[in-house]
Scaffold this motif. Structure first.
Motif, PDB file in Angstrom:
ATOM      1  N   GLU A  26       0.831  -1.209   0.000  1.00 52.24           N
ATOM      2  CA  GLU A  26       0.000   0.000   0.000  1.00 52.24           C
ATOM      3  C   GLU A  26       0.864   1.258   0.000  1.00 52.24           C
ATOM      4  O   GLU A  26       0.577   2.227  -0.708  1.00 52.24           O
ATOM      5  CB  GLU A  26      -0.922  -0.003   1.219  1.00 52.24           C
ATOM      6  CG  GLU A  26      -1.878   1.180   1.306  1.00 52.24           C
ATOM      7  CD  GLU A  26      -2.930   1.184   0.210  1.00 52.24           C
ATOM      8  OE1 GLU A  26      -3.509   2.257  -0.041  1.00 52.24           O
ATOM      9  OE2 GLU A  26      -3.175   0.119  -0.397  1.00 52.24           O
ATOM     10  N   GLN A  27       1.941   1.265   0.786  1.00 54.96           N
ATOM     11  CA  GLN A  27       2.830   2.423   0.806  1.00 54.96           C
ATOM     12  C   GLN A  27       3.465   2.647  -0.560  1.00 54.96           C
ATOM     13  O   GLN A  27       3.562   3.778  -1.042  1.00 54.96           O
ATOM     14  CB  GLN A  27       3.918   2.225   1.863  1.00 54.96           C
ATOM     15  CG  GLN A  27       3.412   2.403   3.295  1.00 54.96           C
ATOM     16  CD  GLN A  27       4.539   2.318   4.308  1.00 54.96           C
ATOM     17  OE1 GLN A  27       5.472   1.543   4.146  1.00 54.96           O
ATOM     18  NE2 GLN A  27       4.459   3.116   5.343  1.00 54.96           N
ATOM     19  N   GLN A  30       0.767   4.019  -2.997  1.00 51.12           N
ATOM     20  CA  GLN A  30       0.466   5.432  -2.792  1.00 51.12           C
ATOM     21  C   GLN A  30       1.591   6.310  -3.346  1.00 51.12           C
ATOM     22  O   GLN A  30       1.339   7.383  -3.908  1.00 51.12           O
ATOM     23  CB  GLN A  30       0.233   5.727  -1.310  1.00 51.12           C
ATOM     24  CG  GLN A  30      -0.991   5.041  -0.723  1.00 51.12           C
ATOM     25  CD  GLN A  30      -2.260   5.330  -1.493  1.00 51.12           C
ATOM     26  OE1 GLN A  30      -2.468   6.441  -1.985  1.00 51.12           O
ATOM     27  NE2 GLN A  30      -3.121   4.323  -1.629  1.00 51.12           N
ATOM     28  N   LEU A  33       1.051   6.432  -7.074  1.00 51.01           N
ATOM     29  CA  LEU A  33      -0.075   7.305  -7.419  1.00 51.01           C
ATOM     30  C   LEU A  33       0.326   8.772  -7.315  1.00 51.01           C
ATOM     31  O   LEU A  33      -0.070   9.602  -8.144  1.00 51.01           O
ATOM     32  CB  LEU A  33      -1.269   7.011  -6.500  1.00 51.01           C
ATOM     33  CG  LEU A  33      -1.966   5.666  -6.702  1.00 51.01           C
ATOM     34  CD1 LEU A  33      -3.034   5.453  -5.631  1.00 51.01           C
ATOM     35  CD2 LEU A  33      -2.602   5.586  -8.092  1.00 51.01           C
ATOM     36  N   ALA A  34       1.128   9.096  -6.289  1.00 53.87           N
ATOM     37  CA  ALA A  34       1.609  10.471  -6.152  1.00 53.87           C
ATOM     38  C   ALA A  34       2.544  10.829  -7.310  1.00 53.87           C
ATOM     39  O   ALA A  34       2.513  11.959  -7.821  1.00 53.87           O
ATOM     40  CB  ALA A  34       2.319  10.652  -4.809  1.00 53.87           C
ATOM     41  N   TRP A 100       0.746  16.339  -1.057  1.00 49.85           N
ATOM     42  CA  TRP A 100       1.296  15.488  -2.123  1.00 49.85           C
ATOM     43  C   TRP A 100       2.529  14.740  -1.641  1.00 49.85           C
ATOM     44  O   TRP A 100       2.691  13.539  -1.875  1.00 49.85           O
ATOM     45  CB  TRP A 100       1.614  16.360  -3.338  1.00 49.85           C
ATOM     46  CG  TRP A 100       2.216  15.616  -4.488  1.00 49.85           C
ATOM     47  CD1 TRP A 100       1.719  14.519  -5.101  1.00 49.85           C
ATOM     48  CD2 TRP A 100       3.441  15.941  -5.159  1.00 49.85           C
ATOM     49  NE1 TRP A 100       2.534  14.122  -6.127  1.00 49.85           N
ATOM     50  CE2 TRP A 100       3.608  14.983  -6.189  1.00 49.85           C
ATOM     51  CE3 TRP A 100       4.386  16.936  -5.014  1.00 49.85           C
ATOM     52  CZ2 TRP A 100       4.702  14.996  -7.043  1.00 49.85           C
ATOM     53  CZ3 TRP A 100       5.474  16.964  -5.875  1.00 49.85           C
ATOM     54  CH2 TRP A 100       5.625  15.992  -6.879  1.00 49.85           C
ATOM     55  N   GLN A 103       1.674  11.866   0.693  1.00 50.71           N
ATOM     56  CA  GLN A 103       1.207  10.682  -0.026  1.00 50.71           C
ATOM     57  C   GLN A 103       2.370   9.966  -0.706  1.00 50.71           C
ATOM     58  O   GLN A 103       2.450   8.736  -0.703  1.00 50.71           O
ATOM     59  CB  GLN A 103       0.145  11.057  -1.065  1.00 50.71           C
ATOM     60  CG  GLN A 103      -0.433   9.831  -1.781  1.00 50.71           C
ATOM     61  CD  GLN A 103      -1.363  10.202  -2.917  1.00 50.71           C
ATOM     62  OE1 GLN A 103      -1.794  11.342  -3.035  1.00 50.71           O
ATOM     63  NE2 GLN A 103      -1.660   9.237  -3.769  1.00 50.71           N
ATOM     64  N   GLY A 106       4.059   7.680   1.481  1.00 56.78           N
ATOM     65  CA  GLY A 106       3.236   6.600   2.007  1.00 56.78           C
ATOM     66  C   GLY A 106       2.654   6.873   3.374  1.00 56.78           C
ATOM     67  O   GLY A 106       2.127   5.959   4.020  1.00 56.78           O
ATOM     68  N   THR A 109      -2.979   8.156   2.238  1.00 54.89           N
ATOM     69  CA  THR A 109      -3.438   7.558   0.987  1.00 54.89           C
ATOM     70  C   THR A 109      -4.042   8.623   0.076  1.00 54.89           C
ATOM     71  O   THR A 109      -4.237   9.777   0.474  1.00 54.89           O
ATOM     72  CB  THR A 109      -4.491   6.482   1.254  1.00 54.89           C
ATOM     73  OG1 THR A 109      -5.688   7.115   1.759  1.00 54.89           O
ATOM     74  CG2 THR A 109      -4.002   5.456   2.267  1.00 54.89           C
ATOM     75  N   ALA A 110      -4.355   8.208  -1.146  1.00 55.69           N
ATOM     76  CA  ALA A 110      -5.020   9.118  -2.071  1.00 55.69           C
ATOM     77  C   ALA A 110      -6.361   9.576  -1.510  1.00 55.69           C
ATOM     78  O   ALA A 110      -6.799  10.705  -1.755  1.00 55.69           O
ATOM     79  CB  ALA A 110      -5.206   8.442  -3.424  1.00 55.69           C
ATOM     80  N   HIS A 112      -7.075  10.109   1.696  1.00 54.46           N
ATOM     81  CA  HIS A 112      -6.778  11.192   2.633  1.00 54.46           C
ATOM     82  C   HIS A 112      -6.507  12.496   1.876  1.00 54.46           C
ATOM     83  O   HIS A 112      -7.028  13.559   2.233  1.00 54.46           O
ATOM     84  CB  HIS A 112      -5.545  10.844   3.467  1.00 54.46           C
ATOM     85  CG  HIS A 112      -5.743   9.731   4.438  1.00 54.46           C
ATOM     86  ND1 HIS A 112      -5.434   8.430   4.152  1.00 54.46           N
ATOM     87  CD2 HIS A 112      -6.225   9.725   5.712  1.00 54.46           C
ATOM     88  CE1 HIS A 112      -5.698   7.671   5.195  1.00 54.46           C
ATOM     89  NE2 HIS A 112      -6.185   8.425   6.161  1.00 54.46           N
ATOM     90  N   GLU A 141      -2.457  11.059   9.516  1.00 49.35           N
ATOM     91  CA  GLU A 141      -1.540   9.926   9.490  1.00 49.35           C
ATOM     92  C   GLU A 141      -1.982   8.776  10.375  1.00 49.35           C
ATOM     93  O   GLU A 141      -1.485   7.654  10.229  1.00 49.35           O
ATOM     94  CB  GLU A 141      -0.138  10.388   9.899  1.00 49.35           C
ATOM     95  CG  GLU A 141       0.509  11.305   8.873  1.00 49.35           C
ATOM     96  CD  GLU A 141       1.914  11.739   9.264  1.00 49.35           C
ATOM     97  OE1 GLU A 141       2.353  12.763   8.751  1.00 49.35           O
ATOM     98  OE2 GLU A 141       2.532  11.038  10.093  1.00 49.35           O
TER      99      GLU A 141
END
Length: 446
Positions: A26-27, A30, A33-34, A100, A103, A106, A109-110, A112, A141
């Motif tokens: 997941e980290q 993210q 995605l950033a 940004w 994210q 990590g 998340t997107a 958040h 966080e």
């Protein structure tokens, strides 16, 4: 017995490994995605730079479309979708760089990032946006996006150049309804309007749907809307959500629940209920935190005062003037004082990440009453039905710490601390004592 209680050590070790691996993935996700947002923001900036050499930025739309179409074709999405993504990416990268970067690392998340940016979208001053972002990120966080949203909106109020009343008045001009069509001859009705009206309408539909449902083991309801909703025995088979929709259509199309109501008009007598928290300074017309609906959405002071005038009773929530902790909840005619105090303290389900409002759930004994647990403030917490069942039927367990903190332990042995949400109130610091004669402190996120 629940299967989790019989899990082997090897199975629990596998689950533990999956949790750790999923967190790492997941980290990384993210961060990617950033990175994508960074490239989309660069594409948007490049399109504007190209446009400046043509007819200027004011006529840049065709250039933006062209660049968006180039990217969209490569990624097999529509150019409209790509253009929206480019604009959204530039907003978060250029206007909220701290969000940004968080994210990308990590830390959030997107989801958040989206709620933080949405809540602060109308903060025009760059320094104010940076201060707002830093304060909300500290909270984000450790919490889920649905919890962060309300806090972000509350903090954003302190950095807005225009008051909530002014912005609400403008936003009311956008109220309306629209329809989105879906496959299989289904459509979706959207209703956009003032929060207090929308939440009130949904609450009334829910009350009606629950009142309509036959009790378990009782005779079939004689007021089933249609044969398609009932079984061969005449019992109403509809879910709560289905009954709510049927009632909404009945009300919209007939003006009253004619297809569901009882002979004595029981459902027609039900009125909407909205729980509103109003700081006393705001109620008196002075500057202070905005009023809120169920800890979920801010409302303007004029609407809150109108509701106060029409209300037959108020719960008074007494808070600590320094740190904002809930000290007591009472009425002038006290009843169920402990229940009200716990609801004032918890506001929503106390399982980590859950945002279900407290009024829809249960008050649960941390240590079961059957095992000697006391019915007291330090042995009760609010849980939604889903997490109430989870606590009793799986290896998840909880213990209470000081100041309303809950320590949850997962089946893999991981611990998570859930804190009561900050109350919507005014608190004071030592620096405020010099001006105590003014009588106005700072909001809890000051």
């Amino acid at each position: 017995m629940n299967g989790m209680a019989n899990a082997t050590d090897a199975e629990m070790a596998s689950l533990d490994g999956l949790v750790s691996s999923l967190r790492a993935v997941e980290q990384t996700l993210q961060g990617m995605l950033a990175a994508r947002d960074g490239m989309l923001a660069l594409a948007n900036r490049l399109a504007l730079t190209i446009a400046e050499r043509g007819d200027g930025v004011d006529a840049s739309d065709i250039t933006l479309r062209s660049v968006a179409a180039e990217l969209a074709s490569a990624l097999r999405v529509s150019d409209r979708t790509m253009q929206r993504r480019m604009l959204a990416a530039e907003i978060v990268v250029e206007r909220f760089p701290e969000v940004w970067q968080a994210q990308a690392a990590g830390r959030i998340t997107a989801g958040h990032a989206r709620v933080i940016v949405d809540a602060g979208a109308y903060i025009d001053d760059a320094a104010a946006r940076a201060a707002y972002s830093a304060r909300v990120l500290e909270f984000a966080e450790d919490e889920s996006p649905n919890r962060v949203r309300m806090i972000a909106e509350r903090v954003a109020q302190q950095y807005q150049a225009r008051s909530l009343e002014e912005r609400h008045e403008d936003a009311r001009g956008n109220r309306g309804t629209w329809v989105t069509d879906h496959p299989d001859a289904m459509s979706e009705l959207h209703v956009f309007g003032p929060s207090v009206l929308i939440h009130g309408a949904h609450d009334r539909l829910t009350q009606m749907a629950k009142a309509l449902a036959p009790k378990r083991g009782s005779a079939a309801s004689e007021s089933a809307a249609s044969e398609s909703a009932a079984g061969h025995d005449g019992a109403d088979r509809r879910t709560l959500s289905q009954r709510r929709l049927d009632l909404a259509m009945d009300l919209l199309l007939t003006g009253r629940p004619a297809g569901h109501d009882t002979a004595d008009g029981l459902l027609s007598a039900i009125v909407a209920q909205v729980a509103v928290t109003v700081p006393v300074l705001t109620l008196l017309g002075q500057d202070g935190p905005a009023a809120e609906i169920d800890g979920r959405a801010p409302i303007d002071a004029a609407t809150a005062q109108l509701l106060a005038d029409a209300s037959t009773g108020w719960d008074r929530v007494l808070t600590h003037p320094i740190d904002g902790r809930v000290l007591a909840v009472d009425r002038y005619r006290p009843s169920q004082a402990l229940r009200r105090k716990l609801r004032g303290r918890d506001q929503r389900c106390r399982f980590p990440g859950c945002g279900m409002p407290v009024r829809t759930g249960d008050l649960d004994h941390t240590v079961d009453a059957a095992w000697g647990g006391a019915t007291s403030e330090d042995n009760l917490e609010a849980l939604c039905r889903r997490h109430h069942v989870l606590k009793h039927q799986t290896p998840w367990h909880v213990q209470q710490l000081d100041d309303g903190l809950l320590e949850w332990t997962s089946p893999t042995g991981r611990t998570y601390i859930d804190r009561p949400p900050p109350p919507n109130t005014v608190v004071f610091t030592a620096a405020d004592e010099a001006s105590a004669d003014v009588g106005i402190g700072r909001p809890p996120f000051g």
